[in-house]
Design a protein around this motif. Sequence first.
Motif, PDB file in Angstrom:
ATOM      1  N   PRO A  47      46.452   5.778  64.437  1.00 48.84           N
ATOM      2  CA  PRO A  47      45.269   4.920  64.361  1.00 48.84           C
ATOM      3  C   PRO A  47      45.531   3.765  63.394  1.00 48.84           C
ATOM      4  O   PRO A  47      46.191   3.936  62.371  1.00 48.84           O
ATOM      5  N   ALA A  48      45.033   2.577  63.726  1.00 47.47           N
ATOM      6  CA  ALA A  48      45.137   1.447  62.798  1.00 47.47           C
ATOM      7  C   ALA A  48      44.288   1.720  61.561  1.00 47.47           C
ATOM      8  O   ALA A  48      43.311   2.476  61.611  1.00 47.47           O
ATOM      9  N   ILE A  49      44.634   1.087  60.455  1.00 48.90           N
ATOM     10  CA  ILE A  49      43.920   1.329  59.202  1.00 48.90           C
ATOM     11  C   ILE A  49      42.469   0.855  59.283  1.00 48.90           C
ATOM     12  O   ILE A  49      41.566   1.492  58.747  1.00 48.90           O
ATOM     13  N   PHE A  50      42.233  -0.268  59.975  1.00 44.66           N
ATOM     14  CA  PHE A  50      40.889  -0.794  60.246  1.00 44.66           C
ATOM     15  C   PHE A  50      40.754  -1.009  61.745  1.00 44.66           C
ATOM     16  O   PHE A  50      41.753  -1.157  62.451  1.00 44.66           O
ATOM     17  N   ASP A  51      39.525  -1.087  62.219  1.00 43.35           N
ATOM     18  CA  ASP A  51      39.343  -1.283  63.653  1.00 43.35           C
ATOM     19  C   ASP A  51      39.769  -2.691  64.079  1.00 43.35           C
ATOM     20  O   ASP A  51      40.059  -3.559  63.265  1.00 43.35           O
ATOM     21  N   LYS A  52      39.796  -2.892  65.374  1.00 42.17           N
ATOM     22  CA  LYS A  52      40.343  -4.138  65.917  1.00 42.17           C
ATOM     23  C   LYS A  52      39.491  -5.352  65.547  1.00 42.17           C
ATOM     24  O   LYS A  52      40.015  -6.467  65.455  1.00 42.17           O
ATOM     25  N   TRP A  53      38.205  -5.163  65.325  1.00 42.82           N
ATOM     26  CA  TRP A  53      37.345  -6.305  65.002  1.00 42.82           C
ATOM     27  C   TRP A  53      37.551  -6.765  63.555  1.00 42.82           C
ATOM     28  O   TRP A  53      37.585  -7.968  63.294  1.00 42.82           O
ATOM     29  N   ILE A  54      37.727  -5.833  62.632  1.00 47.47           N
ATOM     30  CA  ILE A  54      38.038  -6.218  61.243  1.00 47.47           C
ATOM     31  C   ILE A  54      39.383  -6.930  61.190  1.00 47.47           C
ATOM     32  O   ILE A  54      39.531  -7.972  60.537  1.00 47.47           O
ATOM     33  N   ASN A 211      50.138   2.965  52.636  1.00 51.03           N
ATOM     34  CA  ASN A 211      50.367   4.089  51.734  1.00 51.03           C
ATOM     35  C   ASN A 211      49.590   3.921  50.434  1.00 51.03           C
ATOM     36  O   ASN A 211      49.024   4.887  49.900  1.00 51.03           O
ATOM     37  N   LEU A 212      49.552   2.706  49.907  1.00 49.50           N
ATOM     38  CA  LEU A 212      48.777   2.443  48.685  1.00 49.50           C
ATOM     39  C   LEU A 212      47.287   2.695  48.916  1.00 49.50           C
ATOM     40  O   LEU A 212      46.596   3.283  48.072  1.00 49.50           O
ATOM     41  N   VAL A 213      46.788   2.250  50.057  1.00 52.98           N
ATOM     42  CA  VAL A 213      45.364   2.446  50.367  1.00 52.98           C
ATOM     43  C   VAL A 213      45.037   3.928  50.448  1.00 52.98           C
ATOM     44  O   VAL A 213      44.033   4.394  49.892  1.00 52.98           O
ATOM     45  N   TYR A 214      45.877   4.689  51.122  1.00 54.64           N
ATOM     46  CA  TYR A 214      45.601   6.122  51.273  1.00 54.64           C
ATOM     47  C   TYR A 214      45.770   6.893  49.965  1.00 54.64           C
ATOM     48  O   TYR A 214      45.263   7.994  49.816  1.00 54.64           O
ATOM     49  N   LYS A 215      46.445   6.280  48.993  1.00 51.29           N
ATOM     50  CA  LYS A 215      46.527   6.856  47.651  1.00 51.29           C
ATOM     51  C   LYS A 215      45.417   6.333  46.747  1.00 51.29           C
ATOM     52  O   LYS A 215      45.400   6.601  45.546  1.00 51.29           O
ATOM     53  N   ASN A 216      44.504   5.552  47.344  1.00 49.01           N
ATOM     54  CA  ASN A 216      43.364   4.948  46.640  1.00 49.01           C
ATOM     55  C   ASN A 216      43.799   3.939  45.579  1.00 49.01           C
ATOM     56  O   ASN A 216      43.067   3.681  44.620  1.00 49.01           O
ATOM     57  N   GLN A 217      44.955   3.336  45.757  1.00 51.00           N
ATOM     58  CA  GLN A 217      45.428   2.290  44.853  1.00 51.00           C
ATOM     59  C   GLN A 217      45.075   0.925  45.463  1.00 51.00           C
ATOM     60  O   GLN A 217      45.935   0.115  45.800  1.00 51.00           O
ATOM     61  N   ILE A 218      43.773   0.702  45.568  1.00 51.46           N
ATOM     62  CA  ILE A 218      43.250  -0.441  46.320  1.00 51.46           C
ATOM     63  C   ILE A 218      43.606  -1.771  45.653  1.00 51.46           C
ATOM     64  O   ILE A 218      43.972  -2.735  46.333  1.00 51.46           O
ATOM     65  N   GLU A 219      43.496  -1.835  44.341  1.00 43.41           N
ATOM     66  CA  GLU A 219      43.777  -3.089  43.646  1.00 43.41           C
ATOM     67  C   GLU A 219      45.239  -3.496  43.794  1.00 43.41           C
ATOM     68  O   GLU A 219      45.550  -4.684  43.931  1.00 43.41           O
ATOM     69  N   ILE A 220      46.129  -2.515  43.748  1.00 41.33           N
ATOM     70  CA  ILE A 220      47.544  -2.831  43.946  1.00 41.33           C
ATOM     71  C   ILE A 220      47.777  -3.295  45.377  1.00 41.33           C
ATOM     72  O   ILE A 220      48.449  -4.295  45.632  1.00 41.33           O
ATOM     73  N   GLY A 240      33.105   1.867  53.738  1.00 45.54           N
ATOM     74  CA  GLY A 240      33.461   2.993  54.595  1.00 45.54           C
ATOM     75  C   GLY A 240      33.875   2.619  55.996  1.00 45.54           C
ATOM     76  O   GLY A 240      33.941   3.486  56.878  1.00 45.54           O
ATOM     77  N   LYS A 241      34.188   1.343  56.222  1.00 45.22           N
ATOM     78  CA  LYS A 241      34.661   0.930  57.554  1.00 45.22           C
ATOM     79  C   LYS A 241      36.163   1.161  57.708  1.00 45.22           C
ATOM     80  O   LYS A 241      36.739   0.881  58.750  1.00 45.22           O
ATOM     81  N   GLY A 242      36.767   1.687  56.686  1.00 43.57           N
ATOM     82  CA  GLY A 242      38.177   2.013  56.692  1.00 43.57           C
ATOM     83  C   GLY A 242      38.542   2.598  55.340  1.00 43.57           C
ATOM     84  O   GLY A 242      37.710   2.595  54.421  1.00 43.57           O
ATOM     85  N   PRO A 243      39.722   3.141  55.175  1.00 40.99           N
ATOM     86  CA  PRO A 243      40.719   3.305  56.235  1.00 40.99           C
ATOM     87  C   PRO A 243      40.380   4.461  57.166  1.00 40.99           C
ATOM     88  O   PRO A 243      39.606   5.355  56.803  1.00 40.99           O
ATOM     89  N   ALA A 244      40.962   4.444  58.362  1.00 41.11           N
ATOM     90  CA  ALA A 244      40.754   5.530  59.311  1.00 41.11           C
ATOM     91  C   ALA A 244      41.201   6.851  58.682  1.00 41.11           C
ATOM     92  O   ALA A 244      42.188   6.902  57.952  1.00 41.11           O
ATOM     93  N   ARG A 245      40.462   7.913  58.978  1.00 42.39           N
ATOM     94  CA  ARG A 245      40.778   9.233  58.416  1.00 42.39           C
ATOM     95  C   ARG A 245      41.897   9.881  59.240  1.00 42.39           C
ATOM     96  O   ARG A 245      41.653  10.449  60.300  1.00 42.39           O
ATOM     97  N   LEU A 246      43.112   9.812  58.722  1.00 44.24           N
ATOM     98  CA  LEU A 246      44.253  10.323  59.466  1.00 44.24           C
ATOM     99  C   LEU A 246      44.206  11.842  59.607  1.00 44.24           C
ATOM    100  O   LEU A 246      44.597  12.394  60.641  1.00 44.24           O
TER     101      LEU A 246
END
Length: 416
Positions: A47-54, A211-220, A240-246
Motif C-alpha cells: 500500500p502507498a503511504i498516502f492515498d492517491k489524492w494526497i 521507514n522514518l515515518v513508520y518509526k514516528n520520526q516525522i520531523e526528520i 490520520g489520513k496516513g500512513p497506511a497501516r501496514l
Amino acid sequence: MQATGLIVEYNPFHNGHDYHLKQSKLITDNQPVVAIMSGNFTQRGEPAIFDKWIRAKMAIQAGIDLVIELPLSYAIRSAEYFARGATLSLAHTGLVNNIVFGSEKGQLKILKAIASLLATEPPEFQNILKRNLNNGLSFPEARAETIKEMLGDEAFKAINKPNNILGIEYLKAIKEYDLPIQARTIERKASNYHDETPGQSEIASATAIRNLVYKNQIEIAKSYIPEFNQNLFKSSIHTGKGPARLKTWEEYTLFKIRSLTRDELLDIPAISYNLANSILNYRNKITNYNDLINRLTSKTYPKSRITRALLQILLRLSKAKYIEHRLEEPAYLRVLAVGKKGENILSELANRAKVPVIIQPAEYLKEPDFNSSDRLKYQLSLDIHASNLYSLIIPAQSAKTGNKDFTQRLIALKDL
C-alpha cells in the motif's frame, strides 16, 4: 500543445522527485508536464503511504500540470507490464512527445541498446539465452548473462539497477509499439532506490522516508520533503489520513490466502504452479506476513514478485480476465488532479486523447462490476475496489468509508 511525460509513484513526493521534475522541465524547454502515477498501491507490492489524492496534491503543488492514475492492472504488475501500461497511457494522451526517467548513470545509449535487444530477441540472443538456462541459471540470471555476452560489461552492470530496469522497459515499449515519443534520462542524484536509511545528502530515497515515518520520526522525514509540500505531509499524518497501516494489511493478506483454492491461486498473474504449491504448503503454518514472504522468496521467486503476488490476490487481478478483456493497453485515462496549466491541458486532452478521459467514474459505473463484459468498466472496477480496500487501512475512522472514487472531486491547484 506538446507535453513531457513522467512515470511516477511519489510515495511520497520528496526532494529527489523535485530535482527530477525541475531537470525534466529544463531539458524539454519547460513544456507542460503530465504525470502517470500509481494509485493506492505500488509496484513493489505494498500500500502507498498516502492515498492517491494526497499524493496527487503533492504532485501539482510541486509543479506537475496533470496527474493521471495508472490503472491498477498495470501498477502492481512486473516492471514490463508497469512500464507498458504507463508508457501507453502517456501515448494515449495524444499530447506527450517526451518521456523523462531517472537512471543510475544517465546512460541512454546503453539502455537503448539493451531495450532494442530485448524487444527484438534475435536468433543469437535466443540461442545464448537457451544455453544459459540449460546451464542452470534462473531466467533473470540467464538473460543478464546473455546481455553481457552480446553487449558487454557496461550493459550487464546497467541491467541490474532498479531505475535502469524500469527505464529499459519504457524504451522497450516505445520501440515495440513504435510510439512517437522521445525518451530522455536524468542521472539519479545522491540516494539509491532501495536505500533504507538517509545519507548525508538532502535527498533520501522514498523507502528511507517511509521507514522514518513508520518509526514516528516525522520531523526528520519532513526534512527530505520539499518545503512547499511539508504542511500537507505533516497534516496528512496528524489528521490520520496516513500512513497506511501496514500491519492491518499484512493480517488481511494472511486471512485472504487461507481461503483460496489452487485454481484461484493459479489465476493470479504473478503466481506459477510451483509458487501456488508453496503458498498452499505454508499458508496454514505461518502466522506472520514477513515470515511467509521469507519462506516463499527464492532465487526463482524474488521478494518483489512474492509481495506483488500476494497483493494481486487481495486486489482481484486475474490472468483469465486480463486475456478476456484485452488489457494489453489501458482502456481509459483517469484524471486525478490539474495544476497551473492543467485546465488548458484538459481541454487539449479531451480533443486529442485516443481513449476515454475519465474525471467522474460515476459517469461510467455506479459500483464495481467484476462481471462486466465491458473492458473499461472492468478495469475501472479494479481501481475502485483497490480504493475501497485501501480506505480500511487509513488510521482516521472518518476516512474508512468506501467509494471515495465516486465522491472525490477533481483536485485543482487553484482550489488548494
